[in-house]
Scaffold this active site. Sequence first.
Site, short mmCIF file in Angstrom:
data_model
loop_
_atom_site.label_atom_id
_atom_site.label_comp_id
_atom_site.label_asym_id
_atom_site.label_seq_id
_atom_site.Cartn_x
_atom_site.Cartn_y
_atom_site.Cartn_z
N VAL A 52 0.85 -1.12 -0.15
CA VAL A 52 -0.10 -0.06 0.00
C VAL A 52 0.72 1.39 0.04
O VAL A 52 0.29 2.45 -0.24
CB VAL A 52 -0.83 0.07 1.24
CG1 VAL A 52 -2.10 -1.16 1.11
CG2 VAL A 52 -0.25 -0.06 2.56
N TYR A 53 2.16 1.23 -0.02
CA TYR A 53 2.94 2.47 0.33
C TYR A 53 2.83 3.09 -1.19
O TYR A 53 3.32 2.36 -2.12
CB TYR A 53 4.51 2.16 0.33
CG TYR A 53 4.70 1.69 1.98
CD1 TYR A 53 3.58 1.57 2.92
CD2 TYR A 53 5.81 1.04 2.36
CE1 TYR A 53 3.78 1.40 4.27
CE2 TYR A 53 6.14 0.83 3.78
CZ TYR A 53 5.08 0.83 4.73
OH TYR A 53 5.27 0.44 6.01
N GLY A 54 2.52 4.33 -1.21
CA GLY A 54 2.39 4.97 -2.68
C GLY A 54 1.34 4.36 -3.54
O GLY A 54 1.37 4.27 -4.72
#
Length: 327
Positions: A52-54
Amino acid sequence: MEQRHLGRTGLRVSRIGLGTLTWGRDVGEQDAADLLKAFWEAGGTLIDTADVYGGGDAEYLLGQMMMRLVPRRDLVLATKAGSVPDPDRRFDGSRGHLLSALDASLQRLGTDHVDLWQVHAFDCATPLEETLQALDIAVSSGRARYAGISNFSGWQLAKAATWQLAAPGVRTRLASTQMEYSLLQRGVEREVLPAALDLGVGLLPSSPLGRGVLTGKYRHGTPADSRGASDGLSGFVAPYLDDAASRIVDALSIAADGLNATPLQVALAWVRDRPGVVAPIVGARNAHQLAAALSVEALSLPDEICQALDDVSAPVHRYPDQDWSTL
């Protein structure tokens, strides 16, 4: 950089890890490339990311750079799954979601396996044994070499690790747990860390610099270019800008002056060398910030400094955490 075993496993990682939370969002491609190359050249191996990062861009950027900048074999690649952009259900630990998320991560990363795959958070809506079975499948299929968890409370960690240990050779033991831990946030010492030490699970501290506050840059105001001044992250920093945090930062600065070091170096060395800690995960925005963090490699804190910092930042732990006979 010194290497440490991850929990009670044979996997060795650098004792400082590089986090990618802001990659693809606040950290662009060039800065990300500079960070990864500088970390690798310093002997760093552990790179931590999440699906889910970025919105997936962090994994994609990392995958692109492993193709042209840093050999994949030189990195211990860790990612996570389980967080979902759903306001009605923040975490999905179902077997179906986790394994699908892992396949998508591998595609973005451009690799056939990750070295450490972590469940991002506990999902109370899914039976724990189902969540853990996804880890077993990932390891047995070769898509992950080791498995860990993140943001599990003490009882959740103990239950998960014990379940995995109950069938050795069939279930994969938990190698790690990733939790926030710093001089400003010592809550893991209450139950998580004792459970991890007892069960052979290594701790990977996130936000080891107290969300940036332990660098001392907020002592006299909020810098315009800091997370505390940004629309997206000001709420993330705000809880650590109270009077209690200020007293800890003041003591940290005094200790740093006495050691001819920076508050960042002292804060990072303190958490790096706590019992049970394997590798703090630092989230630098540029190569200059990363160089400041990596400079801690040669620093070991004197016992009296550690004790002074322990005292000024000590959380209140009474019954039942202390021996009842002393209360």
